[in-house]
Write a protein that holds these residues in place. Structure first.
Motif, PDB file in Angstrom:
ATOM      1  N   LEU A  57       0.816  -1.213   0.000  1.00 43.22           N
ATOM      2  CA  LEU A  57       0.000   0.000   0.000  1.00 43.22           C
ATOM      3  C   LEU A  57       0.852   1.265   0.000  1.00 43.22           C
ATOM      4  N   ARG A  62       2.286   2.259  -7.018  1.00 44.77           N
ATOM      5  CA  ARG A  62       0.873   1.900  -7.204  1.00 44.77           C
ATOM      6  C   ARG A  62       0.216   2.680  -8.318  1.00 44.77           C
ATOM      7  N   ALA A  80      -8.721  -2.438  -8.788  1.00 42.74           N
ATOM      8  CA  ALA A  80      -8.199  -2.476  -7.435  1.00 42.74           C
ATOM      9  C   ALA A  80      -9.163  -3.294  -6.602  1.00 42.74           C
ATOM     10  N   PHE A  82     -10.313  -2.999  -3.842  1.00 48.72           N
ATOM     11  CA  PHE A  82     -11.297  -2.261  -3.059  1.00 48.72           C
ATOM     12  C   PHE A  82     -12.611  -2.046  -3.802  1.00 48.72           C
ATOM     13  N   VAL A  83     -12.569  -2.265  -5.117  1.00 49.38           N
ATOM     14  CA  VAL A  83     -13.798  -2.081  -5.867  1.00 49.38           C
ATOM     15  C   VAL A  83     -14.839  -3.097  -5.420  1.00 49.38           C
ATOM     16  N   GLN A  85     -16.595  -4.199  -2.922  1.00 46.25           N
ATOM     17  CA  GLN A  85     -16.945  -3.829  -1.561  1.00 46.25           C
ATOM     18  C   GLN A  85     -17.808  -4.885  -0.893  1.00 46.25           C
ATOM     19  N   MET A  95      -5.936  -3.871   4.030  1.00 50.04           N
ATOM     20  CA  MET A  95      -5.405  -2.524   4.180  1.00 50.04           C
ATOM     21  C   MET A  95      -4.574  -2.398   5.435  1.00 50.04           C
TER      22      MET A  95
ATOM     23  N   ALA B  45      -3.558   5.479  -3.379  1.00 48.82           N
ATOM     24  CA  ALA B  45      -3.742   5.233  -1.951  1.00 48.82           C
ATOM     25  C   ALA B  45      -4.680   6.286  -1.358  1.00 48.82           C
ATOM     26  N   ARG B  47      -6.969   8.015  -2.913  1.00 44.64           N
ATOM     27  CA  ARG B  47      -8.318   7.744  -3.429  1.00 44.64           C
ATOM     28  C   ARG B  47      -9.002   6.612  -2.654  1.00 44.64           C
ATOM     29  N   ASP B  48      -8.271   5.505  -2.439  1.00 44.55           N
ATOM     30  CA  ASP B  48      -8.876   4.361  -1.765  1.00 44.55           C
ATOM     31  C   ASP B  48      -9.217   4.675  -0.313  1.00 44.55           C
ATOM     32  N   LEU B  49      -8.328   5.435   0.357  1.00 47.98           N
ATOM     33  CA  LEU B  49      -8.616   5.769   1.755  1.00 47.98           C
ATOM     34  C   LEU B  49      -9.856   6.647   1.846  1.00 47.98           C
ATOM     35  N   ALA B  51     -12.355   6.559  -0.370  1.00 50.58           N
ATOM     36  CA  ALA B  51     -13.488   5.699  -0.702  1.00 50.58           C
ATOM     37  C   ALA B  51     -13.901   4.851   0.499  1.00 50.58           C
ATOM     38  N   LEU B  52     -12.927   4.461   1.302  1.00 48.60           N
ATOM     39  CA  LEU B  52     -13.225   3.619   2.457  1.00 48.60           C
ATOM     40  C   LEU B  52     -13.615   4.427   3.691  1.00 48.60           C
ATOM     41  N   HIS B  54     -11.782   6.732   5.351  1.00 44.70           N
ATOM     42  CA  HIS B  54     -10.735   7.118   6.300  1.00 44.70           C
ATOM     43  C   HIS B  54     -10.330   8.576   6.145  1.00 44.70           C
ATOM     44  N   GLY B  74     -11.037   3.342  -8.936  1.00 46.52           N
ATOM     45  CA  GLY B  74     -11.326   2.795  -7.617  1.00 46.52           C
ATOM     46  C   GLY B  74     -12.816   2.615  -7.386  1.00 46.52           C
ATOM     47  N   ALA B  75     -13.172   2.432  -6.125  1.00 47.62           N
ATOM     48  CA  ALA B  75     -14.573   2.197  -5.780  1.00 47.62           C
ATOM     49  C   ALA B  75     -15.387   3.469  -5.996  1.00 47.62           C
TER      50      ALA B  75
END
Lengths: 194, 391
Positions: A57, A62, A80, A82-83, A85, A95, B45, B47-49, B51-52, B54, B74-75
């Motif tokens: 990460l 990345r 990715a 994370f898509v 969900q 993560m 990274a 973007r994902d944080l 989306a989640l 955080h 991403g998501a």
């Protein structure tokens, strides 16, 4: 048992990469390739056509992988992890372990999950190793800085080592700074005066 | 008093300055916010944080809110941009081999004529041109593709976009992995110093008012915390206005270099903030006062037309040219309505309109605004085209 998912691990540190590959192999995943440099990465991945790409990460590389995530045909497009969900728990565990994963095409989710479980466990160990390594490096470099700063004060003011450290500490406390920051400032200043 | 903790992601680039200064100069605290700046190793990274969940807000490439909202990157997550953090600041450069061939063919450096230069690049290259950009959805890429599409008589050399994190760009140029690169400072200067590269022209030569970074806000969070979003905008406006004063620049450089947020020395930060970027070793620096803008000319205002332009260009690079729903989504990601609502009571001079025809201004021009003191800077495109957006 030999399983047939084509896996790429992006990791510049040879030891860490080997440890991840070993863990995957011992679980029966044999088609594992390690790529250690961001140079030419997208092209190599295009050539290898992996089902799954695993990467730390924290690895700035990345973003290079994002390119393969917008490939034109859906069979070649990486997404990715994370898509997905639908499996939030696994995403979060991954993560926390410092793992990000890209899934290419549509391999069976069950097989992907099984690789990820192995990879997550391994990443938990390696990220711990990484943290410890970094702390050790930092501690070593801090000690060198501190020793040089003490030496400087001992020479310039004729102090004993203990007195030199006391002076650094007193200055740090009065300025509300850390001892190591005062030591660094002292070295910077003395370098400039040379 | 400690305020509401706000988790804000950023990538350690010079143009994250408004966020860092809003924290370090105490503007965020004044607005009741404890701004928790979280450094991210990559845009993916960050973007994902977000989306989640955080991160609530983040320093973002200007096309990223749209890419996230559309689920392209991403998501799928609804993200909007109520504030522009910086305008301009990208650089187009090339590796030494390619520049040498261009010079042999008679090219002369001229940072103000990007079409001539890109024609020379395409004519001189003996192989497909690899163009390094920081992220697939970045203003860098949109500007480069806009330039290539709009340059008449461009030789038909094949070219491709390659994603390369800016800190690795110099290395990629030196290794011959990348022929042409589009990056923000300090990474252009680093490529000059360490890889012998040459900077060809600033991004502003392609479009004089290109929104580079925006504040990205997770929409679901903002709906529940409009007061915190408002406080952040007030703090950021003060930081941008402070950065907009030339006499503050030396102190800004010092604060940015000393703070824990960027790992960059003063020497690396300075060219971006003063506009004195050296295009090649041994050459005089560019005189480019608008190299990157944080405040003047309503820089921070998220004109809907800027979002629509981004939508149009993203549709094009995704092969959905002319898809008006993408243009519309782009326009809707930029939120002048929130900017107005949140800064109504502040010292900000609010423009009368929320969208404009992009590309019309070649000179600074006064426009209608709340206090009548607003002067917009040039916003011309290199090809003289205008972009008129209708909802």
């Amino acid at each position: 048992m030999i399983r047939d998912l084509n896996i790429v691990v992006v990791e510049p540190d040879t030891d860490l990469a080997a440890s991840i590959v070993d863990a995957l192999r011992s679980e029966g995943w044999h088609q594992v390739t390690v790529l250690d440099s961001p140079m030419g990465l997208a092209g190599q991945i295009e050539k290898l056509q992996p089902h799954l790409v695993l990467i730390d990460l924290e690895n700035p590389t990345r973003d290079v992988l994002e390119e393969i995530s917008i490939a034109s045909s859906p069979e070649r497009r990486a997404v990715a992890m994370f898509v997905d969900q639908s499996n939030e728990e696994m995403t979060l565990t991954a993560m926390n372990a410092g793992l990000s994963a890209y899934v290419v095409g549509q391999p069976e989710p069950e097989r992907i999950r099984s690789v990820l479980k192995t990879a997550i466990a391994r990443f938990q160990v390696t990220s711990q190793m990484r943290r410890e390594l970094e702390l050790a490096k930092q501690a070593l470099s801090d000690r060198k800085t501190l020793d040089r700063a003490k030496g400087l004060l001992m020479q310039a003011k004729g102090l004993s080592e203990e007195e030199a450290y006391g002076l650094l500490r007193k200055t740090a406390m009065s300025q509300n700074q850390k001892v190591i920051d005062v030591a660094r400032a002292l070295l910077t200043a003395s370098d400039m005066l040379k | 008093m400690s305020g509401s903790v706000l988790n804000c992601g950023y990538v350690p680039l010079v143009d994250s300055a408004p966020l860092i200064l809003a924290k370090e100069l105490g503007f965020a605290r004044d607005a009741g916010i404890e701004l928790n700046l979280l450094k991210q190793p990559s845009w993916a990274a960050l973007r994902d944080l977000m989306a989640l969940g955080h991160l609530e807000v983040a320093h973002m490439l200007s096309p990223l809110p749209l890419a996230m909202t559309m689920g392209w990157s991403g998501a799928q997550t609804n993200v909007h941009a109520p504030f522009v953090l910086s305008v301009n600041g990208t650089i187009v450069g090339a590796g030494r081999d390619l520049v040498d061939r261009m010079v042999l063919a008679g090219w002369q450096a001229d940072a103000s004529s990007p079409a001539d230069t890109i024609r020379a690049v395409f004519a001189a290259s003996q192989r497909p041109i690899r163009v390094g950009v920081p992220f697939p959805y970045s203003m860098h890429r949109l500007l480069f593709e806009y330039l290539v599409r709009g340059t008449p008589d461009l030789p038909e050399t094949p070219w491709q976009i390659i994603t390369m994190p800016p800190p690795l760009m110099a290395q990629a140029v030196a290794a011959g992995e990348v022929d042409v690169f589009c990056v923000g400072e300090p990474w252009g200067s680093v490529a000059v110093q360490t890889a012998g590269a040459e900077l060809l022209f600033p991004g502003s030569a392609i479009w004089a008012h290109a929104p580079e970074k925006v504040l990205g806000v997770r929409t679901s969070w903002a709906l529940e915390h409009p007061d915190i979003e408002a406080g952040l905008l007030r703090a950021l406006y003060r930081a941008a206005a402070w950065l907009g004063k030339a006499q503050n620049i030396p102190l800004a450089i010092e604060i940015l270099a000393k703070s824990q947020h960027l790992d960059l020395s003063e020497q690396l930060i300075e060219p971006a903030l003063t506009g004195a970027v050296v295009p090649a070793i041994g050459r005089a620096p560019w005189d480019c006062p608008d190299f990157v803008k944080f405040h003047q000319g309503a820089t921070t205002f998220p004109w809907r037309s800027l979002g629509a332009w981004i939508g149009t260009q993203c549709a094009q690079l995704r092969g959905e040219e002319g898809n008006s729903s993408v243009n519309l989504a782009g326009a809707q990601c930029f939120r002048p309505d929130l900017y107005r609502a949140h800064l109504e009571e502040s010292e900000a001079d609010l423009p009368g309109a929320s969208a404009k025809i992009e590309g019309v201004l070649t000179n600074p021009t006064a426009v209608a605004s709340k206090r009548g003191e607003l002067i917009l800077g040039p916003d011309a495109f290199f090809d003289g085209e205008t972009f008129d957006f209708e909802l």
